[in-house]
Design a protein around this motif. Structure first.
Motif, PDB file in Angstrom:
ATOM      1  N   UNK A  87      46.719  41.592  40.542  1.00  0.00           N
ATOM      2  CA  UNK A  87      45.351  42.068  40.342  1.00  0.00           C
ATOM      3  C   UNK A  87      45.263  42.962  39.106  1.00  0.00           C
ATOM      4  N   UNK A  88      46.275  43.789  38.900  1.00  0.00           N
ATOM      5  CA  UNK A  88      46.298  44.630  37.706  1.00  0.00           C
ATOM      6  C   UNK A  88      46.354  43.760  36.462  1.00  0.00           C
ATOM      7  N   UNK A  89      47.140  42.694  36.524  1.00  0.00           N
ATOM      8  CA  UNK A  89      47.233  41.761  35.392  1.00  0.00           C
ATOM      9  C   UNK A  89      45.878  41.106  35.120  1.00  0.00           C
ATOM     10  N   UNK A  90      45.157  40.720  36.173  1.00  0.00           N
ATOM     11  CA  UNK A  90      43.825  40.132  35.997  1.00  0.00           C
ATOM     12  C   UNK A  90      42.911  41.098  35.263  1.00  0.00           C
ATOM     13  N   UNK A  91      42.938  42.357  35.682  1.00  0.00           N
ATOM     14  CA  UNK A  91      42.102  43.363  35.024  1.00  0.00           C
ATOM     15  C   UNK A  91      42.523  43.559  33.570  1.00  0.00           C
ATOM     16  N   UNK A  92      43.811  43.565  33.344  1.00  0.00           N
ATOM     17  CA  UNK A  92      44.322  43.716  31.980  1.00  0.00           C
ATOM     18  C   UNK A  92      43.884  42.559  31.091  1.00  0.00           C
ATOM     19  N   UNK A 116      41.189  40.672  31.468  1.00  0.00           N
ATOM     20  CA  UNK A 116      39.747  40.838  31.210  1.00  0.00           C
ATOM     21  C   UNK A 116      39.544  41.891  30.128  1.00  0.00           C
ATOM     22  N   UNK A 117      40.281  42.973  30.255  1.00  0.00           N
ATOM     23  CA  UNK A 117      40.195  44.078  29.295  1.00  0.00           C
ATOM     24  C   UNK A 117      40.539  43.603  27.882  1.00  0.00           C
ATOM     25  N   UNK A 118      41.626  42.848  27.764  1.00  0.00           N
ATOM     26  CA  UNK A 118      42.069  42.367  26.447  1.00  0.00           C
ATOM     27  C   UNK A 118      41.100  41.346  25.858  1.00  0.00           C
ATOM     28  N   UNK A 119      40.627  40.441  26.696  1.00  0.00           N
ATOM     29  CA  UNK A 119      39.699  39.404  26.227  1.00  0.00           C
ATOM     30  C   UNK A 119      38.405  40.020  25.701  1.00  0.00           C
ATOM     31  N   UNK A 120      37.990  41.121  26.315  1.00  0.00           N
ATOM     32  CA  UNK A 120      36.724  41.758  25.947  1.00  0.00           C
ATOM     33  C   UNK A 120      36.908  42.949  25.004  1.00  0.00           C
ATOM     34  N   UNK A 121      37.882  42.830  24.139  1.00  0.00           N
ATOM     35  CA  UNK A 121      38.102  43.802  23.064  1.00  0.00           C
ATOM     36  C   UNK A 121      38.282  45.228  23.573  1.00  0.00           C
ATOM     37  N   UNK A 122      39.060  45.354  24.642  1.00  0.00           N
ATOM     38  CA  UNK A 122      39.447  46.649  25.193  1.00  0.00           C
ATOM     39  C   UNK A 122      38.249  47.504  25.609  1.00  0.00           C
ATOM     40  N   UNK A 123      37.254  46.863  26.176  1.00  0.00           N
ATOM     41  CA  UNK A 123      36.067  47.551  26.668  1.00  0.00           C
ATOM     42  C   UNK A 123      36.221  47.741  28.182  1.00  0.00           C
ATOM     43  N   UNK A 134      35.016  43.343  38.318  1.00  0.00           N
ATOM     44  CA  UNK A 134      36.239  42.827  38.934  1.00  0.00           C
ATOM     45  C   UNK A 134      36.981  43.954  39.644  1.00  0.00           C
ATOM     46  N   UNK A 135      37.010  45.132  39.051  1.00  0.00           N
ATOM     47  CA  UNK A 135      37.667  46.281  39.663  1.00  0.00           C
ATOM     48  C   UNK A 135      37.003  46.629  40.994  1.00  0.00           C
ATOM     49  N   UNK A 136      35.702  46.636  41.023  1.00  0.00           N
ATOM     50  CA  UNK A 136      34.983  46.933  42.268  1.00  0.00           C
ATOM     51  C   UNK A 136      35.300  45.877  43.315  1.00  0.00           C
ATOM     52  N   UNK A 137      35.343  44.615  42.916  1.00  0.00           N
ATOM     53  CA  UNK A 137      35.697  43.525  43.843  1.00  0.00           C
ATOM     54  C   UNK A 137      37.100  43.737  44.414  1.00  0.00           C
ATOM     55  N   UNK A 138      38.041  44.072  43.556  1.00  0.00           N
ATOM     56  CA  UNK A 138      39.419  44.297  43.992  1.00  0.00           C
ATOM     57  C   UNK A 138      39.493  45.509  44.923  1.00  0.00           C
ATOM     58  N   UNK A 139      38.826  46.583  44.553  1.00  0.00           N
ATOM     59  CA  UNK A 139      38.841  47.788  45.390  1.00  0.00           C
ATOM     60  C   UNK A 139      38.199  47.529  46.747  1.00  0.00           C
ATOM     61  N   UNK A 140      37.094  46.792  46.771  1.00  0.00           N
ATOM     62  CA  UNK A 140      36.452  46.459  48.050  1.00  0.00           C
ATOM     63  C   UNK A 140      37.383  45.642  48.933  1.00  0.00           C
TER      64      UNK A 140
END
Length: 83
Positions: A19-24, A26-33, A40-46
């Motif tokens: 899950x951390x890799x998935x977030x990473x 997404x982060x990289x694809x979207x220019x570190x925003x 996705x983080x909220x989905x994972x946390x829920x």
């Protein structure tokens, strides 16, 4: 440094490496925003909250069973000692 702190926080919360890799990713694809990983983080946390709730319910049930078994054993020993 902020990214490492974020990853360590997620790890401490019990979030899986996958899950951390998935977030990473997404982060990289979207220019570190960081805002792009929020949904996705909220989905994972829920999901994690639900798993923790299930574990807590299971442990609560197990505790109840143990207490009841202890009472039965104690009562049995008390009764057996009188016979």
């Amino acid at each position: 440094m902020l990214r490492l702190k974020f990853i360590l926080k997620l790890k401490n919360l019990g979030i899986s490496l996958k899950e951390i890799q998935e977030l990473s990713d997404i982060f990289d694809i979207n220019e570190k925003n960081f805002t792009t990983i929020t949904p996705k983080l909220i989905e994972i946390l829920d999901s994690h909250i639900s798993r923790v709730d299930e574990k807590m319910a299971s442990l609560s049930s197990l505790r109840k069973d143990i207490v009841e078994y202890r009472i039965r054993i104690t009562d049995y020993l008390a009764t057996a000692g009188k016979n």
